[in-house]
Scaffold this motif. Structure first.
Motif, PDB file in Angstrom:
ATOM      1  N   ARG A  93      94.459 -11.247  42.549  1.00  0.00           N
ATOM      2  CA  ARG A  93      95.436 -12.069  42.909  1.00  0.00           C
ATOM      3  C   ARG A  93      94.346 -13.896  43.606  1.00  0.00           C
ATOM      4  N   ALA A  94      93.701 -12.928  44.124  1.00  0.00           N
ATOM      5  CA  ALA A  94      92.872 -13.670  44.982  1.00  0.00           C
ATOM      6  C   ALA A  94      92.242 -14.966  44.375  1.00  0.00           C
ATOM      7  N   GLU A  95      91.566 -14.071  43.010  1.00  0.00           N
ATOM      8  CA  GLU A  95      91.770 -15.098  42.148  1.00  0.00           C
ATOM      9  C   GLU A  95      91.790 -15.423  40.905  1.00  0.00           C
ATOM     10  N   VAL A  96      93.089 -14.641  40.779  1.00  0.00           N
ATOM     11  CA  VAL A  96      93.814 -16.255  39.919  1.00  0.00           C
ATOM     12  C   VAL A  96      94.826 -17.141  41.146  1.00  0.00           C
ATOM     13  N   ALA A  97      94.507 -16.775  42.352  1.00  0.00           N
ATOM     14  CA  ALA A  97      94.842 -18.153  43.481  1.00  0.00           C
ATOM     15  C   ALA A  97      94.003 -19.013  43.092  1.00  0.00           C
ATOM     16  N   ALA A  98      92.676 -18.367  43.758  1.00  0.00           N
ATOM     17  CA  ALA A  98      91.407 -19.740  43.260  1.00  0.00           C
ATOM     18  C   ALA A  98      91.655 -20.498  41.801  1.00  0.00           C
ATOM     19  N   ALA A  99      91.627 -20.115  40.918  1.00  0.00           N
ATOM     20  CA  ALA A  99      91.701 -20.948  39.572  1.00  0.00           C
ATOM     21  C   ALA A  99      92.763 -22.214  39.647  1.00  0.00           C
ATOM     22  N   HIS A 100      93.998 -21.233  40.480  1.00  0.00           N
ATOM     23  CA  HIS A 100      95.120 -22.116  40.192  1.00  0.00           C
ATOM     24  C   HIS A 100      95.627 -22.613  41.464  1.00  0.00           C
ATOM     25  N   GLU A 101      94.942 -22.750  42.125  1.00  0.00           N
ATOM     26  CA  GLU A 101      95.119 -23.279  43.482  1.00  0.00           C
ATOM     27  C   GLU A 101      93.550 -25.047  44.122  1.00  0.00           C
ATOM     28  N   ARG A 102      92.463 -23.877  43.157  1.00  0.00           N
ATOM     29  CA  ARG A 102      91.209 -24.520  43.436  1.00  0.00           C
ATOM     30  C   ARG A 102      89.976 -24.957  42.979  1.00  0.00           C
ATOM     31  N   ALA A 103      89.554 -24.059  41.786  1.00  0.00           N
ATOM     32  CA  ALA A 103      88.783 -23.680  40.874  1.00  0.00           C
ATOM     33  C   ALA A 103      87.894 -22.621  40.850  1.00  0.00           C
ATOM     34  N   ALA A 104      87.607 -21.711  39.683  1.00  0.00           N
ATOM     35  CA  ALA A 104      86.832 -20.306  39.828  1.00  0.00           C
ATOM     36  C   ALA A 104      86.696 -20.676  38.442  1.00  0.00           C
ATOM     37  N   ILE A 105      85.152 -19.860  38.679  1.00  0.00           N
ATOM     38  CA  ILE A 105      84.423 -19.186  37.927  1.00  0.00           C
ATOM     39  C   ILE A 105      84.381 -18.352  36.628  1.00  0.00           C
ATOM     40  N   LEU A 131      87.148 -10.292  35.306  1.00  0.00           N
ATOM     41  CA  LEU A 131      87.724 -10.242  33.478  1.00  0.00           C
ATOM     42  C   LEU A 131      89.286  -9.626  33.891  1.00  0.00           C
ATOM     43  N   TYR A 132      89.389  -9.123  35.241  1.00  0.00           N
ATOM     44  CA  TYR A 132      91.382  -8.793  34.889  1.00  0.00           C
ATOM     45  C   TYR A 132      92.095 -10.496  34.652  1.00  0.00           C
ATOM     46  N   ALA A 133      91.605 -11.195  35.141  1.00  0.00           N
ATOM     47  CA  ALA A 133      92.319 -12.972  36.373  1.00  0.00           C
ATOM     48  C   ALA A 133      92.157 -13.070  35.061  1.00  0.00           C
ATOM     49  N   GLN A 134      91.314 -12.982  33.887  1.00  0.00           N
ATOM     50  CA  GLN A 134      90.941 -13.921  33.006  1.00  0.00           C
ATOM     51  C   GLN A 134      92.438 -13.878  31.894  1.00  0.00           C
ATOM     52  N   THR A 135      92.392 -12.081  32.161  1.00  0.00           N
ATOM     53  CA  THR A 135      93.754 -11.719  30.725  1.00  0.00           C
ATOM     54  C   THR A 135      94.598 -11.827  31.288  1.00  0.00           C
ATOM     55  N   ALA A 136      95.302 -11.830  32.589  1.00  0.00           N
ATOM     56  CA  ALA A 136      96.273 -11.550  33.162  1.00  0.00           C
ATOM     57  C   ALA A 136      97.088 -13.567  33.086  1.00  0.00           C
ATOM     58  N   PHE A 191     100.409  -8.227  35.345  1.00  0.00           N
ATOM     59  CA  PHE A 191     100.724  -9.105  36.590  1.00  0.00           C
ATOM     60  C   PHE A 191     100.741 -10.220  36.540  1.00  0.00           C
ATOM     61  N   GLY A 192     101.554 -11.016  36.492  1.00  0.00           N
ATOM     62  CA  GLY A 192     101.607 -12.824  36.165  1.00  0.00           C
ATOM     63  C   GLY A 192     101.949 -13.107  37.659  1.00  0.00           C
ATOM     64  N   PHE A 193     100.462 -13.684  37.932  1.00  0.00           N
ATOM     65  CA  PHE A 193     100.688 -14.019  39.484  1.00  0.00           C
ATOM     66  C   PHE A 193     101.540 -15.157  39.648  1.00  0.00           C
ATOM     67  N   ARG A 194     101.178 -16.075  38.827  1.00  0.00           N
ATOM     68  CA  ARG A 194     101.699 -17.522  39.007  1.00  0.00           C
ATOM     69  C   ARG A 194     103.148 -17.546  38.237  1.00  0.00           C
ATOM     70  N   ILE A 195     103.708 -16.538  37.767  1.00  0.00           N
ATOM     71  CA  ILE A 195     104.883 -16.487  37.738  1.00  0.00           C
ATOM     72  C   ILE A 195     105.377 -14.996  38.391  1.00  0.00           C
TER      73      ILE A 195
END
Length: 796
Positions: free
Chosen positions: A469-481, A655-660, A746-750
């Motif tokens: 969830r934290a990694e998805v939030a980073a990509a959604h709200e800031r930036a992730a690698i 990879l789990y965040a990317q898949t979600a 789990f779709g964290f943005r949904i």
């Protein structure tokens, strides 16, 4: 048996066990009138003769299950065709659970069985005891009963296959060892034997325990290894009358059935015993290995608990027969990457009798028609990284694979042996950041960051939920690698590069240099061989990005279709790292790191820049539904570039965040939504296909369009936030099963569990139910992505 070998045969089958006999029979049935089988000793003399010969139809995928269902039908048909009794005993199978996780596991299997049309039903511990009165059921929580399963006589099945093959003019030569395989320009030309040479066009390698060594004769990698496999036989036991179901007590690593009035108790212990190459020599014929009671003792204690009658039963023998295992527990079937005309049918992982009929049919189909009868990419002979052919790694991995046969299929489960084979350029940085790794094609890939090093696995909400969830939030709200370095990279260079790719790919490959092209790679049937992304770097230079586990297969495919074109194909996978910088702050980070020009790139464009003083080539695209770039750099420059990006505020994600995020975005993936049974039309990817034709599979696609084929990939949003879909669950509309999930997370943005799936006839907004371990969860259908931030949509 004829005493004289033929000078030529269309196909030579090596090995006279179940796979060899089945392949020969099906070759003859498909019209190969001069097929030959050579066996070093006698038919069935290696592994087949001592098989416990259980035939359980259900497997983890539709097509593997379909393959075993074919075996069952074939074995029954052989009796009618040849008059040879195959010993088919259909008394069903009983799978018991002694802990809640196993109960969930077998109920997930029951749900899967319903999707595949197999009769399976939950029963109580009391009902299980009625079906197996000798069983101690005090600790049994529940069971699943499968009435259509059974067993056969291995030697009788092979005798029937051989008899039927001979009737169709196939020839069998026993006492004929293979001493060499002749090749020319990377293609099979003949087989040298102890009785002479047979020129041939193809070889079916079905040599069981010895397949790795025989494959090496033709320069091919066949990563399998033999392990010891044990089962106990007793003399007659009171209470056994006639035949009984097979009893699966997988929590205790056991399978149990009657045998001649006594008991057969077999095991797949947690860690098996490997057999080094060379121990089983050419004289190993109808032989067994020495009994090993010390090794079997823990399993014997488990068996005594489950079957108190064993305390007074008289033991006949502890049978120790070798079986061959691969690095991932699935057999190898199909043409090798290294040698044209060399087809593998081996590494059966102790399910040879159940699989043999259908696997032999598919291998013969592959030899005759160029492809299996249906998608079996999970068993593709080209799926293993070369590093797995090492004896050292096989000796470590094969014993663990034996033990995984009866493990609970927890999501996120990782193998423990043969790890650390290939490290990413940023491996040390990821270790420092607390990465938890998973192995993909030998690579150690970050799955997520932080949390426990060895989390307790579960079918419920996973222990890494908060980290992802934290990694998805980073990509959604800031930036992730997101590290895409393990993706295969193939350089296509030469004056015919464009013409070659226009023929071998279905996408818009003639775009100008600086373009990024998403494309399907199709076969003559119009179904997927692969899906890839291409960067056109120059008029005569493309860089293809293929799936992590697909590099060996895809490179072989492209090389085999490059004949007649002035191009060179080079595997550059390990030369380059690829870092996906994704999120709303990606633009600011790129500018801060010295590459503001990247913000001028249009979508699906690629261009050069410098980050931290190092040359990069960045492609404006997104696999996760957030705007950004996939940045390609030399592998040795990746640490400095990563340091600059993280220093400017980017966060590593796994990879789990990317898949979600992929699932929320509705992107299809090979091995999930895409495979050799579906076309771009049925998967919503027809927009990326040239309508002018001229590519492999174009005519088949046109025929599908005319026939009215439509997209049947759907997105699902679950009502219950606690639902944990994993993929492969049946989708119900009313009282009908209308499809199956393919990917889930789990779709964290949904803010809800989500899935992709294949289902026909469903409308946008329609309500359905998904069967997760025999519990129905409500979900809503969406035709299209669940999340699609402006500017992140994939375009051709």
């Amino acid at each position: 048996m004829s005493e004289t070998l033929p000078e030529h045969a269309s196909v030579v089958v090596i090995g006279g066990g179940i796979m060899g006999c089945s392949t020969l029979y099906h070759l003859a049935r498909m019209g190969v009138g001069d097929a030959v089988l050579v066996e070093r000793n006698q038919l069935t003399s290696g592994t087949t003769w001592h098989s416990a010969a259980q035939v359980r139809a259900l497997r983890h995928s539709r097509n593997l299950t379909r393959m075993i269902q074919y075996s069952v039908d074939l074995y029954a048909q052989l009796e009618e065709e040849t008059g040879q009794n195959v010993g088919w005993i259909q008394k069903g199978s009983l799978s018991i659970a002694t802990n809640p996780d196993r109960l969930t596991h077998i109920r997930r299997q029951e749900a899967l069985a319903h999707a595949y049309g197999i009769d399976a039903r939950s029963i109580s511990a009391g009902e299980a005891k009625e079906r197996w009165p000798l069983m101690n059921a005090e600790d049994v929580l529940g069971a699943v009963w499968s009435p259509d399963d059974g067993r056969v006589s291995p030697s009788d099945v092979c005798a029937a296959l051989a008899k039927a093959a001979r009737k169709r003019n196939a020839r069998i030569f026993e006492q004929t060892g293979v001493t060499g395989i002749l090749t020319e320009n990377g293609r099979v030309r003949g087989v040298e034997t102890t009785r002479g040479t047979i020129r041939c066009d193809a070889v079916a390698l079905c040599a069981g325990l010895w397949s790795r060594e025989v494959g090496a004769m033709a320069g091919a990698e066949v990563p399998l290894l033999a392990c010891e496999h044990f089962y106990l036989l007793t003399k007659p036991v009171e209470g056994i009358t006639g035949n009984m179901p097979t009893l699966s007590d997988h929590d205790n690593h056991l399978y149990i059935r009657d045998d001649s009035g006594g008991l057969l108790v077999g095991c797949f212990e947690p860690m098996g015993k490997p057999i080094a190459p060379g121990v089983l020599d050419e004289n190993f014929e109808f032989r067994l290995l020495p009994e090993d009671w010390d090794h079997f003792e823990p399993m014997m204690m488990n068996a005594l608990h489950r079957l108190p009658a064993l305390e007074t039963a008289e033991v006949k023998s502890l049978l120790n027969g070798p079986e061959s295992f691969t690095a991932d527990g699935t057999f190898m079937l199909g043409e090798t990457a290294e040698t044209r005309g060399l087809f593998l049918g081996c590494g059966m992982n102790s399910v040879g009798m159940a699989s043999g009929g259908g696997a032999g049919m598919n291998l013969a189909h592959c030899i005759v028609h160029g492809h299996t009868a249906y998608d079996l990419s999970e068993a593709d002979a080209k799926r293993f990284a070369p590093v797995f052919n090492s004896v050292e790694h096989l000796m470590a991995r094969a014993p663990e694979i034996l033990g995984t046969h009866y493990e609970i299929a927890f999501p996120g489960k990782q193998l423990k042996t043969a790890r650390g084979l290939r490290h990413l350029p940023l491996h040390k940085d990821y270790v420092a950041a607390g990465a938890r790794f998973g192995q993909v094609y030998g690579w150690e890939r970050p799955l997520y960051f932080g949390g426990e090093a060895t989390p307790a696995l579960t079918f419920g909400r996973p222990p890494w939920f908060d980290q992802v969830r934290a990694e998805v939030a980073a990509a959604h709200e800031r930036a992730a690698i997101f590290d895409a370095s393990p993706f295969g990279k193939i350089e296509v260079q030469g004056p015919d590069a464009e013409a070659f790719l226009l023929r071998s790919c279905a996408g818009y490959m003639a775009r100008k240099p600086g373009s990024v092209i998403y494309t399907a790679v199709l076969n003559d049937r119009g179904t997927f061989e692969s899906d890839i992304t291409a960067h056109r770097i120059a008029e005569d230079h493309y860089r293809l990005f293929v799936g992590t586990a697909a590099i060996k297969r895809d490179l072989a495919w492209f090389r085999r279709h490059a004949e007649g074109f002035d191009v060179t194909l080079t595997d550059s996978t390990e030369d380059y790292a690829v870092l996906g910088l994704m999120g709303p702050e990606a633009a600011r980070i790129a500018a801060d790191c010295g590459a503001p020009e990247l913000n001028d790139l249009g979508y699906f464009k690629v261009g050069p820049a410098h980050i931290a003083g190092h040359h990069v080539r960045a492609a404006r695209m997104s696999y996760v539904g957030e705007a950004g770039w996939e940045i390609t750099c030399r592998a040795e420059n990746a640490p400095a570039i990563y340091a600059a990006l993280t220093g400017a505020g980017a966060t590593p994600a796994g990879l789990y965040a990317q898949t979600a995020m992929r699932i929320e975005k509705g992107f299809c993936a090979m091995g999930h939504e895409l495979d050799g049974d579906v076309t771009p039309i049925e998967t919503g990817l027809d927009f990326a296909i040239r309508k002018t034709g001229g590519f492999i599979g174009a005519e088949a696609l046109t025929a599908r369009r005319v026939a009215g084929a439509e997209n049947h990939v759907i997105s699902l949003t679950f009502d219950d936030a606690e639902a944990v879909p994993l993929g492969h669950e049946p989708i119900h509309a009313g009282d009908q099963i209308v499809g199956q999930t393919t990917s889930a997370a789990f779709g964290f943005r949904i803010g809800a569990p989500v899935a992709l799936g294949h289902a026909k006839g469903l409308g946008d907004g329609q309500r359905v139910q998904v069967d997760i371990a025999r519990r129905l969860f409500d979900a809503t259908v969406t035709l299209g992505p669940l999340f699609d931030r402006e500017g992140a949509r994939m375009k051709p």
